[in-house]
Scaffold this motif. Structure first.
Motif, PDB file in Angstrom:
ATOM      1  N   VAL A 182     103.254 -32.277 -50.007  1.00 52.10           N
ATOM      2  CA  VAL A 182     103.282 -32.133 -51.466  1.00 52.10           C
ATOM      3  C   VAL A 182     103.619 -30.689 -51.852  1.00 52.10           C
ATOM      4  O   VAL A 182     104.353 -30.444 -52.807  1.00 52.10           O
ATOM      5  CB  VAL A 182     101.937 -32.569 -52.093  1.00 52.10           C
ATOM      6  CG1 VAL A 182     101.910 -32.291 -53.593  1.00 52.10           C
ATOM      7  CG2 VAL A 182     101.693 -34.055 -51.829  1.00 52.10           C
ATOM      8  N   PHE A 183     103.096 -29.729 -51.079  1.00 54.22           N
ATOM      9  CA  PHE A 183     103.399 -28.314 -51.329  1.00 54.22           C
ATOM     10  C   PHE A 183     104.900 -28.063 -51.156  1.00 54.22           C
ATOM     11  O   PHE A 183     105.528 -27.409 -51.989  1.00 54.22           O
ATOM     12  CB  PHE A 183     102.604 -27.425 -50.373  1.00 54.22           C
ATOM     13  CG  PHE A 183     102.894 -25.964 -50.509  1.00 54.22           C
ATOM     14  CD1 PHE A 183     102.209 -25.189 -51.447  1.00 54.22           C
ATOM     15  CD2 PHE A 183     103.859 -25.347 -49.723  1.00 54.22           C
ATOM     16  CE1 PHE A 183     102.492 -23.833 -51.595  1.00 54.22           C
ATOM     17  CE2 PHE A 183     104.148 -24.000 -49.854  1.00 54.22           C
ATOM     18  CZ  PHE A 183     103.450 -23.242 -50.799  1.00 54.22           C
ATOM     19  N   VAL A 184     105.466 -28.594 -50.074  1.00 58.45           N
ATOM     20  CA  VAL A 184     106.900 -28.414 -49.815  1.00 58.45           C
ATOM     21  C   VAL A 184     107.714 -29.136 -50.892  1.00 58.45           C
ATOM     22  O   VAL A 184     108.685 -28.594 -51.432  1.00 58.45           O
ATOM     23  CB  VAL A 184     107.276 -28.950 -48.421  1.00 58.45           C
ATOM     24  CG1 VAL A 184     108.779 -28.846 -48.186  1.00 58.45           C
ATOM     25  CG2 VAL A 184     106.523 -28.194 -47.334  1.00 58.45           C
ATOM     26  N   GLY A 185     107.296 -30.370 -51.232  1.00 57.29           N
ATOM     27  CA  GLY A 185     108.008 -31.146 -52.241  1.00 57.29           C
ATOM     28  C   GLY A 185     107.958 -30.529 -53.621  1.00 57.29           C
ATOM     29  O   GLY A 185     108.843 -30.756 -54.449  1.00 57.29           O
ATOM     30  N   ALA A 186     106.912 -29.722 -53.865  1.00 61.60           N
ATOM     31  CA  ALA A 186     106.783 -29.073 -55.175  1.00 61.60           C
ATOM     32  C   ALA A 186     107.859 -28.007 -55.387  1.00 61.60           C
ATOM     33  O   ALA A 186     108.164 -27.658 -56.534  1.00 61.60           O
ATOM     34  CB  ALA A 186     105.397 -28.437 -55.308  1.00 61.60           C
ATOM     35  N   ILE A 187     108.459 -27.518 -54.302  1.00 62.98           N
ATOM     36  CA  ILE A 187     109.496 -26.485 -54.431  1.00 62.98           C
ATOM     37  C   ILE A 187     110.776 -27.075 -55.035  1.00 62.98           C
ATOM     38  O   ILE A 187     111.222 -26.616 -56.096  1.00 62.98           O
ATOM     39  CB  ILE A 187     109.752 -25.783 -53.084  1.00 62.98           C
ATOM     40  CG1 ILE A 187     108.478 -25.081 -52.612  1.00 62.98           C
ATOM     41  CG2 ILE A 187     110.919 -24.772 -53.210  1.00 62.98           C
ATOM     42  CD1 ILE A 187     108.546 -24.521 -51.198  1.00 62.98           C
ATOM     43  N   PRO A 188     111.385 -28.105 -54.401  1.00 62.16           N
ATOM     44  CA  PRO A 188     112.561 -28.704 -55.065  1.00 62.16           C
ATOM     45  C   PRO A 188     112.210 -29.339 -56.406  1.00 62.16           C
ATOM     46  O   PRO A 188     113.029 -29.354 -57.324  1.00 62.16           O
ATOM     47  CB  PRO A 188     113.046 -29.765 -54.062  1.00 62.16           C
ATOM     48  CG  PRO A 188     111.891 -30.025 -53.166  1.00 62.16           C
ATOM     49  CD  PRO A 188     111.131 -28.742 -53.099  1.00 62.16           C
TER      50      PRO A 188
END
Length: 297
Positions: A144-150
């Protein structure tokens, strides 16, 4: 007879196209990008606005199509996704890959016509969503942290499209939508917990529908509200919010926080759904308030 057949095929093709590109999500991303553009531009260029809309749509459509190719077997296990065209077998992997590839090229080329920085951030978004976020979803809640970037790129992408510059202003827009992603997706992860479980996805930070997840949801909702109010203090360059608009944004944020606290108190699927709806309302209304504030003051 042939006319009936044709009319029955067309809705299916159209609905599959909507599904493979996640049209509703893509349009919400386009909305964020256009809001960011209007905040950053001195004089609106409608050609650039149109290019940004199409480039943004292709960018998101490509990410979603690649996602559905990678997750087709897992999608088939979940009620929410089992009727997606690739998972259901109505569309071949090759066809979906061609669509995703064409959308990637079109998206990056169109954004490059606006300016190279916009294209770069668009390409980063597709890469992170497809190659990092999607594979991590079954491995760690940190996905979720990584997905929050894009997920946070579109709002600031509009500003970069308007100015060909990345500074404190687009950085602030990025921060707002970045922090917002967490309560939004954890609310979804909560009320779809059992369905996600079938596909092996554990989206909640503690992997459970527990107080720990609810507390973190409240914390990130507060961070979202604080980030949203920073432009009111005159420290974010050309991005500025008048006191009246800051009050409106603050009230909207408190409304979202109320639903986050209700999730902590009730720990129910219904409370999570209400938080999700509140989060969507918040980010949409915030972007409208920001844009109106700029053009009305």
């Amino acid at each position: 007879m042939s006319q009936l057949a044709t009319s029955s095929v067309k809705p299916s093709l159209i609905s599959d196209f909507k599904e493979i590109t996640k049209m509703r999500l893509a349009l919400s991303v386009v909305f964020s990008s256009l809001a960011g553009y209007l905040l950053g531009v001195e004089t609106v260029n409608y050609t650039t606005l149109t290019l940004l809309a199409f480039g943004g749509y292709f960018m998101v459509g490509a990410s979603n199509a690649f996602n559905q190719i990678i997750e087709k077997d897992l999608d088939a296990l979940m009620d929410r996704t089992k009727n997606r065209p690739v998972a259901a077998g109505r569309m071949s992997v090759n066809t979906a890959f061609v669509i995703a590839s064409i959308f990637t090229i079109l998206g990056i080329v169109i954004l490059y016509i606006i300016n190279p920085q916009t294209a770069m951030f668009g390409a980063i978004s597709i890469f992170l969503y497809t190659c990092v976020y999607t594979p991590l979803k079954t491995k760690t809640p940190l996905a979720v942290f990584v997905g929050a970037i894009p997920g946070a790129i579109p709002f600031m992408l509009g500003w970069v499209a308007a100015t060909n510059d990345f500074g404190i202003e687009p950085g602030t827009l990025f921060a707002i939508q970045f922090f917002w992603q967490f309560p939004h997706f954890w609310a979804i992860g909560w009320f779809l917990f059992e369905d996600y479980k079938k596909g092996g996805f554990f989206m909640l930070p503690t992997r459970k529908q527990d107080k720990g997840t609810a507390v973190q949801t409240i914390v990130y909702t507060i961070w979202t509200l604080l980030a949203s109010l920073v432009p009111a203090f005159g420290i974010t360059g050309k991005l500025f919010l008048t006191p009246m608009s800051a009050i409106v944004v603050g009230l909207l944020g408190l409304g979202m926080l109320y639903f986050a606290i209700q999730l902590f108190k009730k720990m129910t699927t219904e409370a999570a759904k209400k938080l999700m709806l509140a989060s969507v309302s918040y980010i949409t209304l915030l972007q409208i308030v920001y844009v109106l504030d700029k053009f009305i003051r």
